[in-house]
Design a protein around this motif. Sequence first.
Motif, PDB file in Angstrom:
ATOM      1  N   LYS A 144      -1.804   2.769   4.009  1.00 17.66           N
ATOM      2  CA  LYS A 144      -1.989   4.131   3.724  1.00 17.66           C
ATOM      3  C   LYS A 144      -2.735   5.188   4.907  1.00 17.66           C
ATOM      4  O   LYS A 144      -2.061   6.352   4.894  1.00 17.66           O
ATOM      5  N   TYR A 145      -3.648   4.846   5.032  1.00 18.28           N
ATOM      6  CA  TYR A 145      -4.677   5.554   5.878  1.00 18.28           C
ATOM      7  C   TYR A 145      -4.921   5.404   7.208  1.00 18.28           C
ATOM      8  O   TYR A 145      -5.620   6.000   7.983  1.00 18.28           O
ATOM      9  N   ILE A 198       3.349   4.767  -1.172  1.00 19.05           N
ATOM     10  CA  ILE A 198       2.578   4.248  -0.188  1.00 19.05           C
ATOM     11  C   ILE A 198       1.179   3.892  -0.993  1.00 19.05           C
ATOM     12  O   ILE A 198       0.292   4.840  -1.102  1.00 19.05           O
ATOM     13  N   GLY A 252      -2.462   2.385  -1.983  1.00 20.35           N
ATOM     14  CA  GLY A 252      -3.817   2.563  -0.892  1.00 20.35           C
ATOM     15  C   GLY A 252      -4.088   1.223  -0.494  1.00 20.35           C
ATOM     16  O   GLY A 252      -4.687   0.921   0.363  1.00 20.35           O
ATOM     17  N   GLN A 276      -3.749   2.087  -5.911  1.00 23.16           N
ATOM     18  CA  GLN A 276      -3.186   3.233  -5.516  1.00 23.16           C
ATOM     19  C   GLN A 276      -4.371   4.449  -5.780  1.00 23.16           C
ATOM     20  O   GLN A 276      -5.128   4.132  -6.639  1.00 23.16           O
TER      21      GLN A 276
END
Lengths: 442, 471
Positions: B156-157, B246, B248, B281
């Motif tokens: 995700k990041y 998406i 986490g 998430q």
Amino acid sequence: MLKEALIEKLDYEELSNCMRCGFCQPACPTFRETGYEAASPRGRIALMKAVADGVMQPDQDFVDQMNLCLGCRACEPVCPAGVPYGQLIEQTREAIEEVQEHPTWVKAVRKVAFTHLFPRQDRMYRLGSMLRFYQRSGIQKAVRKLGVLRILPKQMGEMEAIMPEASGRGIREFLGATVIPAVGERKRRVGMFHGCIMDVLFSETNLNTVRLLTEAGCEVVIAQGQVCCGALHAHSGEREEARNLARKNIEAFTKAGVDVIVSNAGGCGAMLQEYNHLLENDPQWHESAKWFSSRVKDISELLVELVEPDAWAGLPESKRVTYQSSCHLRNGMKVTKEPVNLLQSIPNATYVPLREGDRCCGSAGIYNLVQPEMAGNLLDEKMGHVAATQADILVTSNPGCLLQMKAGIKRAGLEGQMEAVHIVDLLAGARRKNGTSSDLQA
Amino acid sequence: MLPEHIRSELCAIVGEKHCLDRQEALVAYSYDATPMQQSLPDVVVMPQSTEEVQQVMRVAAKHQIPIVTRGAGSNLCAGTIPVGGGIVLVLNRMNQIVEIDEQNLTITVQPGVRTADIHQAVEARGLFYPPDPGSMVISTIGGNIALNSGGLRGLKYGTTKDYVLGLEAVLPNGEVIRTGGKLMKDVAGYDLTKLLVGSEGTLAIITQAILKLIPKPQTQRVMLAMYADMAQAARSVSDIIAGRIIPGTLEFLDQGTIRVVEDFKQIGLPTDVAAILLIGQDGDAESVDRDMEKIAAICKKNEAVQIKVATTPEEADEVMTARRSALAALSRMRPTTILEDATVPRAQIAPMVAAIQSITERYGLHICTFGHAGDGNLHPTCMTDARNHEEIERVEEAFAEIFDAAINLGGTITGEHGVGIVKAPYLEWKVGAAGIEVMKGIKRAFDPHNLLNPGKMFAKETRNRVVIDRA
């Protein structure tokens, strides 16, 4: 030769199990203080392995680094590979001790302490009597007034200042009995390990231990023939003497025929629980050592098990209470929740968590005397966190930590605001509700 | 051993206390977290400022002494082992958080700051630094940047590279360069920031970094989904993302790992399932709840045999235990644990796991697989014993085949651990001979005398590729 001694004593299998991930480092007080790889568990294990592999000669730097370790074992619970670091450092110290040439006076002191004093409880009591005489006769006052203590190393002077009132009698002499019946229905037959220093400097705590246990439904047996647990010996490299003590204790408690062996000092309890490792290579004793070790419990475990949380009567007045856990209780015996649960269940006590209460206070047996600088730094940091709790009572569960916390309170100028208390003594002040009290008198 | 005059030049810069050549210091800085790798340096130098690093670098350049820069030494590619001796430059003393800028949402740090300390410092202000390599409680940010480390939140990041905005670094001639800054847009010339991220200490010594921060997500939730069939677990991963969610966290454990974890922790995991997904998430409460419901429905549709959604922090902790204990559980089985990181596009996870299983069986080894399903970064982990040379040879052959399989599936030889010494013989498989030449050219431009971390990244010889016959 140190090299040969190390190769003989060190468990190579366990050295190989260290995968050098470094997860031990944030937990290690000496690494946090120095930032130096060799002053971390991973580093020390690497040094041990380098010697075993012939990569390096064990020189004085090696020995110094091994001595700088507190033996707090905070690295063990965070180690993914489960390396028993405490055993490795003890094996190393045993090897160092075997070859080390001490100056004559050190040899003499060690001999007196390790062979003639700690293992002989009768002599501990006699020493207690002398200390009591010193404290009560006015000599102590005179000594303090004259400033004689200034000639002692700073740490020893600090220790003298917080020394509790010694006793020349142990728990058995106090009670005049070796079997104390349970109050009400008998739920367990418990062998009480009274310790060597505990029984001289903290006889009231031992007495309170018996009170709490009998009221919780335990028949308490003060097994005759029990001696010092051997922890100080093992941590100082005198493993053979520790084995002798272990055999005596196993014999005493086997004869007593108990279900549980209870300790009120984390340092002793962890040692007692490791007799099976200590006597691993002794075919004659290994089985009974396993029997013994599997029965050892800390008093807090037993109280949580046997006393309903709402059964405590409570403190006479409202207090803020915080808890400094003993390293060996936490990392050796893996007892973490029970003391806190007990503190939280006492009416009138407000439990405040201590930041880094799981970190060594620097006492570590006689570490504060032999490594005063490191111990002092750790204590100062600790007292900063302690002060921030604004607690009235700082609770511990081991005599060494208790003395260190008393010294710390004095050193940090917190006297009058806060006192250090053994968890057993706090609980004894919050005894169970009506009708279940024992009336043991000293 | 270093000649005395060079030693005293170095001591004059950092002080006696921080310039060590005692045996015990050399041993202590001769290894990192990579199994079976060790080499003694000649001297350990611990500077405390960029100026000291510059001066040390000048001494090294004058006498042509190799320098290996190091933080916590937690890397798994032997990237910080001083193969050719020389100086080990320890940057742990440069451990200050210089500034947290809440206007620009940046944090400026020295390289020796522990990654977990960055998290703590920014989260206390409601901010977030997402990269979370597994070793973050010990690893330093300098090491994370040098190796472009990943972690559980990569999907995700993104990873470390996505958060480095600017760098200060010392070049091998002792000059300082500053790249990027507190800005999101900067196209002035080649992107030297991105080039230094992941350069593994071979181009310059990073002495300060500006990192991007984002607001801290409001809530976090996790669940475990268990599958009787690996393919269904893999399909769930694809379906979740195809469903425009998406997560986490999207982690994976294979059957071997589940069995070992359950044996170790007894947390009630079914040991007959083929795979477990740990799905998390984060975000605002409402959308997290909505996502978690959708994810659970997708897992059910793909015939998950059991789904455990955590409703309290205690339950969340319990659920996380499975993933967190994986390494501990595996590493207790045999003396040597080799944790690798073959990476494939996430749609290829099922064939990759199957390939690892068949290779493992063929070589008669014990390899379990867990890792980051969301970004295809898998950790086939081999339990072995370094003292058994015959077995170690088989392990090496097996891993060569695993890397080959990863490349055949469109993947790579390392997703987050780095090349270092361990992956160097395979680098050409991934980037090609022309790619290697370009990289070597860049290395020469920065470090013409090959002083910085020599022996890393580029192997003398590339290994022969295995041709895998896949039906």
